[in-house]
Enzyme design. Structure first.
Site, PDB file in Angstrom:
ATOM      1  N   HIS A  56      51.317 -15.885 -61.830  1.00  0.00           N
ATOM      2  CA  HIS A  56      52.375 -14.911 -62.105  1.00  0.00           C
ATOM      3  C   HIS A  56      53.749 -15.422 -61.676  1.00  0.00           C
ATOM      4  O   HIS A  56      54.669 -14.637 -61.475  1.00  0.00           O
ATOM      5  CB  HIS A  56      52.037 -13.581 -61.427  1.00  0.00           C
ATOM      6  N   GLU A 114      57.232 -22.813 -38.937  1.00  0.00           N
ATOM      7  CA  GLU A 114      57.794 -22.613 -37.599  1.00  0.00           C
ATOM      8  C   GLU A 114      57.931 -23.909 -36.823  1.00  0.00           C
ATOM      9  O   GLU A 114      58.937 -24.143 -36.181  1.00  0.00           O
ATOM     10  CB  GLU A 114      56.872 -21.691 -36.775  1.00  0.00           C
ATOM     11  N   ASN A 124      71.401  -9.091 -22.786  1.00  0.00           N
ATOM     12  CA  ASN A 124      70.361  -9.340 -23.792  1.00  0.00           C
ATOM     13  C   ASN A 124      70.418  -8.187 -24.776  1.00  0.00           C
ATOM     14  O   ASN A 124      70.326  -7.033 -24.370  1.00  0.00           O
ATOM     15  CB  ASN A 124      68.989  -9.399 -23.100  1.00  0.00           C
ATOM     16  N   GLY A 125      70.570  -8.509 -26.063  1.00  0.00           N
ATOM     17  CA  GLY A 125      70.650  -7.460 -27.074  1.00  0.00           C
ATOM     18  C   GLY A 125      71.836  -7.709 -27.981  1.00  0.00           C
ATOM     19  O   GLY A 125      72.383  -8.818 -28.001  1.00  0.00           O
ATOM     20  N   LYS A 144      52.919 -20.871 -39.668  1.00  0.00           N
ATOM     21  CA  LYS A 144      52.787 -21.842 -38.566  1.00  0.00           C
ATOM     22  C   LYS A 144      53.449 -23.163 -38.955  1.00  0.00           C
ATOM     23  O   LYS A 144      54.163 -23.768 -38.165  1.00  0.00           O
ATOM     24  CB  LYS A 144      51.316 -22.138 -38.226  1.00  0.00           C
ATOM     25  N   CYS A 169      67.310 -13.870 -25.452  1.00  0.00           N
ATOM     26  CA  CYS A 169      68.031 -13.962 -24.184  1.00  0.00           C
ATOM     27  C   CYS A 169      67.188 -13.470 -23.016  1.00  0.00           C
ATOM     28  O   CYS A 169      66.400 -12.536 -23.146  1.00  0.00           O
ATOM     29  CB  CYS A 169      69.288 -13.119 -24.250  1.00  0.00           C
ATOM     30  N   TRP A 214      70.029 -16.858 -26.519  1.00  0.00           N
ATOM     31  CA  TRP A 214      69.579 -17.158 -27.876  1.00  0.00           C
ATOM     32  C   TRP A 214      70.694 -16.653 -28.781  1.00  0.00           C
ATOM     33  O   TRP A 214      70.920 -15.446 -28.897  1.00  0.00           O
ATOM     34  CB  TRP A 214      68.252 -16.442 -28.147  1.00  0.00           C
ATOM     35  N   LYS A 222      60.277 -16.472 -28.433  1.00  0.00           N
ATOM     36  CA  LYS A 222      58.933 -15.943 -28.230  1.00  0.00           C
ATOM     37  C   LYS A 222      58.934 -14.425 -28.244  1.00  0.00           C
ATOM     38  O   LYS A 222      57.987 -13.787 -28.672  1.00  0.00           O
ATOM     39  CB  LYS A 222      58.411 -16.462 -26.874  1.00  0.00           C
ATOM     40  N   GLU A 233      49.372 -17.006 -42.624  1.00  0.00           N
ATOM     41  CA  GLU A 233      49.548 -17.470 -41.245  1.00  0.00           C
ATOM     42  C   GLU A 233      49.703 -18.999 -41.210  1.00  0.00           C
ATOM     43  O   GLU A 233      50.514 -19.534 -40.449  1.00  0.00           O
ATOM     44  CB  GLU A 233      48.348 -17.003 -40.402  1.00  0.00           C
ATOM     45  N   ARG A 257      60.937 -17.680 -23.733  1.00  0.00           N
ATOM     46  CA  ARG A 257      61.437 -16.710 -24.701  1.00  0.00           C
ATOM     47  C   ARG A 257      62.226 -17.377 -25.824  1.00  0.00           C
ATOM     48  O   ARG A 257      62.463 -16.772 -26.857  1.00  0.00           O
ATOM     49  CB  ARG A 257      62.348 -15.693 -23.998  1.00  0.00           C
TER      50      ARG A 257
HETATM   51  C1  AGP Z   1      54.380 -16.256 -34.479  1.00  0.00           C
HETATM   52  O1  AGP Z   1      54.022 -17.586 -34.447  1.00  0.00           O
HETATM   53  C2  AGP Z   1      55.800 -16.015 -34.378  1.00  0.00           C
HETATM   54  N1  AGP Z   1      56.408 -16.680 -33.287  1.00  0.00           N
HETATM   55  C3  AGP Z   1      56.334 -14.649 -34.704  1.00  0.00           C
HETATM   56  O2  AGP Z   1      56.148 -14.455 -36.074  1.00  0.00           O
HETATM   57  C4  AGP Z   1      55.753 -13.444 -33.951  1.00  0.00           C
HETATM   58  O3  AGP Z   1      54.437 -13.223 -34.350  1.00  0.00           O
HETATM   59  C5  AGP Z   1      56.619 -12.223 -34.233  1.00  0.00           C
HETATM   60  O4  AGP Z   1      57.915 -12.463 -33.756  1.00  0.00           O
HETATM   61  C6  AGP Z   1      56.074 -10.960 -33.613  1.00  0.00           C
HETATM   62  O5  AGP Z   1      56.022 -11.057 -32.240  1.00  0.00           O
HETATM   63  P1  AGP Z   1      55.154 -10.080 -31.366  1.00  0.00           P
HETATM   64  O6  AGP Z   1      53.731 -10.290 -31.727  1.00  0.00           O
HETATM   65  O7  AGP Z   1      55.458 -10.467 -29.954  1.00  0.00           O
HETATM   66  O8  AGP Z   1      55.596  -8.683 -31.684  1.00  0.00           O
END
Ligand code: AGP
Length: 609
Positions: free
Chosen positions: A505, A489, A98-99, A486, A2, A74, A604, A482, A27
């Site tokens: 395993h 996401e 927000n929160g 990616k 938010c 959000w 974000k 990673e 965001r």
């Molecule tokens: C990364 O692609 C993500 N959007 C997410 O995992 C992000 O790295 C995570 O939310 C942590 O965010 P920050 O680095 O702003 O703390």
């Protein structure tokens, strides 16, 4: 997550509210709304979906008024509908939030028992009703707000306007960020300074528990009360933020642009830490690594956590320092064993992630040195930690982190080198060699990007998959993690990453002809072992795609393809192969037609836990 905007002005604020919200879009959100006070009424306009839907509505029915609040939501409590979109309002008061109000259920039940009717499923709505009740009791606006927020548990930043007093805008925060923007003839609230930058760069970062009462009289004034309701003075900063709208600069997506910016951002980050001519580390790093009992704790979420996992290999191998890595959301609640010899590094692109920030404050309260590695200079973590180091990635708009992640890796690698040097584990010659390898990385990344069409082809192929597996060993394992994140996401393909040695395993049971394997397999000290694991998967019928610099490598499988990457050292490989997995995810999403820059459900800046 938010985003909040508030404006108290002499001018109409409707369009400005939407303009401010557009700078909070990065965001991540799924509905938006604004409210103003005009002619003794609260006017609201809300819409599900993108900001454009709200803009269209406001264009048809402009909202008049010179005080107002705006919000990008959000969804947490209640689906992303117009009904649940903020601002929430009664006849007299409107609120954006927000929160998360954690005790909203108890408060809601109590309010319902007093015949209060709720319009939405949100946690936020309790706040408006609480304030409304206090106002009905004849309390002043200030007292009504203070007494209402005293009943709230959880995290919040709130902006509040009042039908009966269009000359007042109130902001308050606990846990979630909120800044006050100051101009002679206008006052602003925003979730970050960037959202206010075109209007004012005179910013006051509200501290935990602060409430700001902003008033319009013959001039514009404000008072800030701290968590104990004492009047306080807070520093005002004159910032120098770019005000232009973030642009894609000719690229089809911010993510692609940010991938291509990496040669520059990596160079900028590296040169902020080392002297390229003398091949030495600038002696300005804020950690004393000579303490023999020092332990390093690395704490973060998401991609930033994977950067920490990578750093563990470096700190332990290069500097021989015991290093533990934690997910912030686990660390903060598991009563961790910490002592004053521990140095805790908090890694975060945004510097606002709620869990990481809470973990930072916990470590600080337990007497540890806290160091934030962040990409936003004035972020909450930068301000809360004892020390901070900046990644020089510049604003990252794509929700999926790319250039911020690789800049984190760069800072962490130099820190491990600095630690090794401080502990006299490596000599100046070795440091110079290491820095030379780091200085070559931007060039290697440019080489990877010159052959981007290979990732396009692989992305097209992967876009048909429902699941995918990534494997790697050693520092290639965090790269695999990673890569899988990616891909998940932005393409919504289910992807998992495993340390290659772990396949047998359990995960090897997942292998079938519909589940492609993506192997991170540079010709390094782990290569032979990884090659055997790739062979085992190929034998079981999986399509195999290998990222490698070994032109000889081949396996018999139903489908096999190698993408050759530049030959480089083990540290440079971490960056080269990360860039490759970013490109794979990007093109897979492109071929699937998903929303690359604002993938569904993601934000974000994760400001709720
Ligand atoms: C990364 O692609 C993500 N959007 C997410 O995992 C992000 O790295 C995570 O939310 C942590 O965010 P920050 O680095 O702003 O703390």
């Amino acid at each position: 997550m938010c985003g909040i905007i508030g404006i108290l002005s002499n001018k109409e604020v409707g369009n400005s509210l939407i303009d401010g919200l557009s700078r909070l879009e990065y965001r991540g959100y799924d509905s938006a709304g604004i409210a103003t006070i005009n002619q003794n009424t609260i006017n609201r306009c809300r819409a599900a979906g993108k900001l454009q839907a709200l803009k269209d509505l406001v264009e048809k029915n402009p909202l008049s008024g010179s005080v107002g609040i705006g919000h990008t939501r959000w969804a947490t409590h209640g689906s992303p509908t117009k009904r649940n979109a903020h601002p929430h309002a009664t006849d007299r008061v409107a609120v954006v939030h927000n929160g998360i109000i954690e005790n909203y259920q108890i408060l809601k039940e109590a309010l319902i028992s007093q015949e209060v009717a709720f319009q939405s499923e949100t946690d936020t709505e309790v706040v408006v009703h609480l304030i409304e009740q206090e106002l009905q009791l004849g309390k002043s606006i200030e007292i009504a707000v203070v007494e209402s927020i005293a009943k709230l548990e959880g995290a919040f930043a709130l902006a509040i306007i009042f039908k009966d007093n269009p000359d007042i805008l109130i902001g308050t925060r606990r846990g979630s960020p909120l800044v006050l923007g100051i101009k002679e003839d206008e006052l602003f609230l925003g979730s970050d300074a960037w959202s206010l930058a075109p209007w004012t760069q005179k910013i006051c970062y509200l501290e935990e528990g602060d409430t700001v009462i902003m008033c319009r009289g013959s001039n514009f004034t404000y008072k800030i009360y701290d968590a104990n309701n004492q009047l306080v003075n807070r520093d005002i900063k004159q910032l120098n933020l770019a005000t232009g709208a973030a642009s894609k600069g000719g690229y089809s997506h911010f993510m692609l642009k940010e991938i291509f910016e990496q040669p520059q951002t990596l160079s900028d980050t590296l040169l902020s830490l080392v002297d390229e001519h003398n091949k030495t580390i600038r002696n300005e790093l804020p950690i004393d690594f000579t303490n023999k009992n020092l332990r390093i704790r690395l704490i973060a979420c998401g991609s930033s956590y994977y950067a920490c996992l990578m750093a563990k290999y470096w700190f332990e191998k290069t500097a021989r320092i015991l290093c533990e890595v934690d997910l912030a959301s686990e660390f903060r609640y598991r009563d961790p064993v910490l002592n004053s010899d521990d140095t805790c590094l908090f890694v975060s692109q945004s510097g606002e992630t709620t869990d990481t920030l809470a973990a930072l404050n916990l470590a600080k309260n337990m007497g540890c040195l806290t160091v934030a590695i962040v990409n936003v200079p004035e972020s909450s973590m930068a301000r809360s930690a004892h020390q901070h180091i900046l990644t020089m990635a510049g604003p990252e708009i794509g929700v999926a982190s790319t250039k911020a992640f690789t800049s984190q890796l760069m800072v962490l690698n130099v820190l491990s080198l600095y630690a090794a040097s401080a502990r006299k584990i490596i000599d100046n010659h070795t440091i110079a060699e290491h820095i030379t390898e780091l200085l070559h990385i931007p060039n290697f990344i440019s080489q990877v990007l010159q052959n981007i069409s290979e990732f396009d082809q692989l992305g097209q192929r992967l876009s048909q998959a429902r699941d995918a597996l990534f494997i790697g060993r050693g520092t290639n394992y965090p790269v695999a993690l990673e890569g899988a994140l990616k891909l998940k996401e932005i393409s919504y393909i289910h992807a998992e990453a495993y340390a290659a040695g772990e396949l047998k395993h359990g995960p090897i049971a997942l292998v079938d002809s519909a589940t492609p394997l993506i192997a991170i397999a540079p010709n390094d000290s782990w290569f032979e072992k990884t090659a055997s694991n790739i062979q085992e998967v190929a034998t079981r019928g999986a399509p195999v795609f290998v990222l490698t610099d070994n032109q000889e490598f081949n396996v018999k499988s139903c489908e096999f393809r190698s993408i050759y990457l530049p030959k480089a050292g083990t540290v440079a490989n971490c960056f080269i192969y990360t860039c490759a997995v970013q490109c794979i995810a990007y093109y897979t999403a492109l071929h699937k037609g998903t929303d690359v820059d604002q993938p569904r459900n993601l934000a974000k800046s994760v400001t709720v836990e």
